[in-house]
Design a protein around this motif. Structure first.
Motif, PDB file in Angstrom:
ATOM      1  N   CYS A   1       0.728  -1.936   2.956  1.00 41.18           N
ATOM      2  CA  CYS A   1       0.729  -3.697   3.932  1.00 41.18           C
ATOM      3  C   CYS A   1      -0.481  -4.835   4.355  1.00 41.18           C
ATOM      4  N   SER A   2      -1.141  -4.341   3.352  1.00 41.35           N
ATOM      5  CA  SER A   2      -2.404  -5.803   3.639  1.00 41.35           C
ATOM      6  C   SER A   2      -2.017  -6.630   2.726  1.00 41.35           C
ATOM      7  N   ASP A   3      -2.558  -8.431   3.064  1.00 40.54           N
ATOM      8  CA  ASP A   3      -2.618  -9.364   2.449  1.00 40.54           C
ATOM      9  C   ASP A   3      -2.412  -8.895   0.734  1.00 40.54           C
ATOM     10  N   GLU A   4      -3.926  -7.840   0.014  1.00 37.58           N
ATOM     11  CA  GLU A   4      -3.563  -8.077  -1.337  1.00 37.58           C
ATOM     12  C   GLU A   4      -2.787  -7.733  -1.685  1.00 37.58           C
ATOM     13  N   ALA A   5      -0.853  -7.147  -0.662  1.00 37.81           N
ATOM     14  CA  ALA A   5      -0.182  -6.908  -1.849  1.00 37.81           C
ATOM     15  C   ALA A   5       1.311  -7.523  -0.940  1.00 37.81           C
ATOM     16  N   SER A   6       0.512  -8.651  -1.174  1.00 36.51           N
ATOM     17  CA  SER A   6       1.719  -9.756  -1.006  1.00 36.51           C
ATOM     18  C   SER A   6       2.206  -9.876  -1.791  1.00 36.51           C
ATOM     19  N   PHE A   7       2.333 -10.029  -2.693  1.00 34.99           N
ATOM     20  CA  PHE A   7       3.190 -10.174  -4.132  1.00 34.99           C
ATOM     21  C   PHE A   7       4.528  -8.993  -3.713  1.00 34.99           C
ATOM     22  N   THR A   8       3.868  -7.435  -2.883  1.00 31.94           N
ATOM     23  CA  THR A   8       5.538  -6.477  -3.557  1.00 31.94           C
ATOM     24  C   THR A   8       6.239  -6.589  -2.427  1.00 31.94           C
ATOM     25  N   THR A   9       7.119  -6.610  -2.884  1.00 34.43           N
ATOM     26  CA  THR A   9       8.309  -6.136  -1.864  1.00 34.43           C
ATOM     27  C   THR A   9       9.381  -5.333  -3.054  1.00 34.43           C
ATOM     28  N   GLY A  10      10.571  -4.788  -1.519  1.00 31.60           N
ATOM     29  CA  GLY A  10      11.398  -4.707  -2.741  1.00 31.60           C
ATOM     30  C   GLY A  10      10.866  -3.316  -3.211  1.00 31.60           C
ATOM     31  N   THR A  11      10.040  -2.255  -3.770  1.00 28.66           N
ATOM     32  CA  THR A  11       9.632  -0.859  -4.340  1.00 28.66           C
ATOM     33  C   THR A  11       9.567  -0.246  -3.995  1.00 28.66           C
ATOM     34  N   ASP A  12       9.313   1.232  -4.289  1.00 25.45           N
ATOM     35  CA  ASP A  12       9.327   2.457  -3.519  1.00 25.45           C
ATOM     36  C   ASP A  12       7.772   3.212  -5.191  1.00 25.45           C
ATOM     37  N   TYR A  13       6.846   3.563  -4.565  1.00 30.23           N
ATOM     38  CA  TYR A  13       6.029   3.911  -4.596  1.00 30.23           C
ATOM     39  C   TYR A  13       6.131   5.342  -4.660  1.00 30.23           C
ATOM     40  N   PRO A  14       5.689   6.180  -6.296  1.00 30.33           N
ATOM     41  CA  PRO A  14       5.708   7.872  -5.926  1.00 30.33           C
ATOM     42  C   PRO A  14       4.144   8.441  -5.668  1.00 30.33           C
ATOM     43  N   LEU A  15       4.374   8.828  -5.077  1.00 24.36           N
ATOM     44  CA  LEU A  15       2.912   9.370  -4.987  1.00 24.36           C
ATOM     45  C   LEU A  15       3.351  11.080  -5.056  1.00 24.36           C
ATOM     46  N   ASP A  16       3.173  11.745  -6.380  1.00 22.57           N
ATOM     47  CA  ASP A  16       3.122  12.690  -7.063  1.00 22.57           C
ATOM     48  C   ASP A  16       2.730  13.231  -8.069  1.00 22.57           C
ATOM     49  N   GLY A  17       1.933  13.137  -7.664  1.00 25.41           N
ATOM     50  CA  GLY A  17       0.995  13.653  -9.537  1.00 25.41           C
ATOM     51  C   GLY A  17       1.791  14.584 -10.745  1.00 25.41           C
ATOM     52  N   GLY A  18       2.213  13.346 -10.881  1.00 22.14           N
ATOM     53  CA  GLY A  18       3.742  12.933 -12.029  1.00 22.14           C
ATOM     54  C   GLY A  18       4.596  13.658 -11.310  1.00 22.14           C
ATOM     55  N   PHE A  19       4.994  14.506 -10.552  1.00 23.76           N
ATOM     56  CA  PHE A  19       6.311  14.811 -10.749  1.00 23.76           C
ATOM     57  C   PHE A  19       7.672  14.297 -11.228  1.00 23.76           C
ATOM     58  N   ILE A  20       8.114  13.000 -10.583  1.00 25.02           N
ATOM     59  CA  ILE A  20       9.143  13.360 -11.248  1.00 25.02           C
ATOM     60  C   ILE A  20       9.277  12.656 -12.199  1.00 25.02           C
ATOM     61  N   LYS A  21       7.986  11.653 -13.196  1.00 25.16           N
ATOM     62  CA  LYS A  21       8.303  11.658 -14.694  1.00 25.16           C
ATOM     63  C   LYS A  21       8.016  13.382 -15.418  1.00 25.16           C
ATOM     64  N   LEU A  22       7.096  13.925 -14.944  1.00 32.02           N
ATOM     65  CA  LEU A  22       6.614  14.760 -16.035  1.00 32.02           C
ATOM     66  C   LEU A  22       6.971  16.341 -16.037  1.00 32.02           C
ATOM     67  N   ASN A  23       8.231  16.058 -14.918  1.00 33.37           N
ATOM     68  CA  ASN A  23       8.774  17.573 -15.183  1.00 33.37           C
ATOM     69  C   ASN A  23       9.762  17.800 -15.734  1.00 33.37           C
ATOM     70  N   SER A  24      10.434  16.378 -15.878  1.00 29.21           N
ATOM     71  CA  SER A  24      11.624  15.795 -16.187  1.00 29.21           C
ATOM     72  C   SER A  24      12.157  16.323 -17.673  1.00 29.21           C
TER      73      SER A  24
END
Length: 251
Positions: free
Chosen positions: A228-251
């Motif tokens: 939500c900060s100005d430092e992320a001003s170039f970021t939109t339309g993106t999902d950020y998994p905060l998952d401890g590796g769940f999605i990629k490392l459990n597949s």
């Protein structure tokens, strides 16, 4: 520079951690919360100048429109964080129509209601930031989470659609997909469903994340603040998994 931030469901768990980080950074928070008393207990009187706890049922569009219009009447709406949500355990067979209606009303319609109400004010002010709380259930199949997964998949699609439609208006829209986060909800779930085995089941659930533990609410809050900060001003339309590796490392 201080910004005006609307956070739904900010009185406990992840929402409370997000509220706290924005307050600590000097921003003004308008918390839309059904459990007003619980929210007031979670925050001290010292937060009174920069925190307003407003009773609001996000599933009620008329109520949301009134509340957000009132906030906008006194200043800009710079950031909207759609955090309010409810969970459910069950397959398609065990999910009743009432269960489905309740989850859809809060987790999907609630997000729509708040964005629907906030977007016109953000356009008028030349831009803004929207952050939605999705889930790893938006990405992968999780047993016994039929209705919950449905709603969080919708939140992910909402994020992409809003980002696409309003990028030219200076409005950014992203989402976060947490895995399990250690909140009071988790403790209550374990106490209710595994009495006497809470620690054993907590350890079992923690180990489903490849990193070996659940996330802390503060870790989600710190990512939310950055997006939500100005430092992320170039970021939109993106999902950020905060998952401890769940999605990629459990597949």
């Amino acid at each position: 520079m201080s910004k005006n931030v609307i956070i739904t469901g900010g009185g406990s768990g992840i929402g409370a951690a997000i509220t706290r980080v924005f307050l600590d950074k000097g921003h003004t928070v308008f918390m839309l919360e059904r459990n007003v008393e619980g929210a007031r207990e979670a925050f001290s009187e010292d937060d009174g100048d920069t925190l307003q706890i407003i009773p609001c049922d996000v599933s009620d569009q008329a109520e949301v429109l009134r509340v957000i219009d009132d906030i906008a009447a006194s200043g800009t709406i710079d950031i909207l964080i759609n955090n309010a949500g409810v969970s459910h355990i069950g397959t398609v067979e065990t999910t009743t129509e009432a269960d489905m209606d309740k989850l859809f009303a809060v987790n999907v319609k609630g997000v729509y209601n708040c964005i629907h109400a906030a977007i016109p004010h953000m356009k008028k002010n030349g831009g803004g930031v929207i952050l939605n709380m999705a889930s790893i259930a938006s990405h992968v199949g999780i047993a016994d989470r039929f209705a919950y997964s449905m709603t969080k998949g919708a939140v992910l699609a909402i994020t992409y659609s809003v980002a696409k439609d309003y990028v030219s208006e200076g409005i950014r829209c992203n989402s976060i997909s947490p895995a399990r986060v250690h909140t009071p909800f988790v403790d209550g779930f374990l106490a209710k469903n595994y009495p006497g085995r809470e620690k054993e089941m907590y350890d079992t659930l923690s180990k489903t994340q490849p990193i070996g533990r659940m996330a802390k609410p503060e870790e989600v809050a710190n990512l939310a603040y950055f997006l939500c900060s100005d430092e992320a001003s170039f970021t939109t339309g993106t999902d950020y998994p905060l998952d401890g590796g769940f999605i990629k490392l459990n597949s």
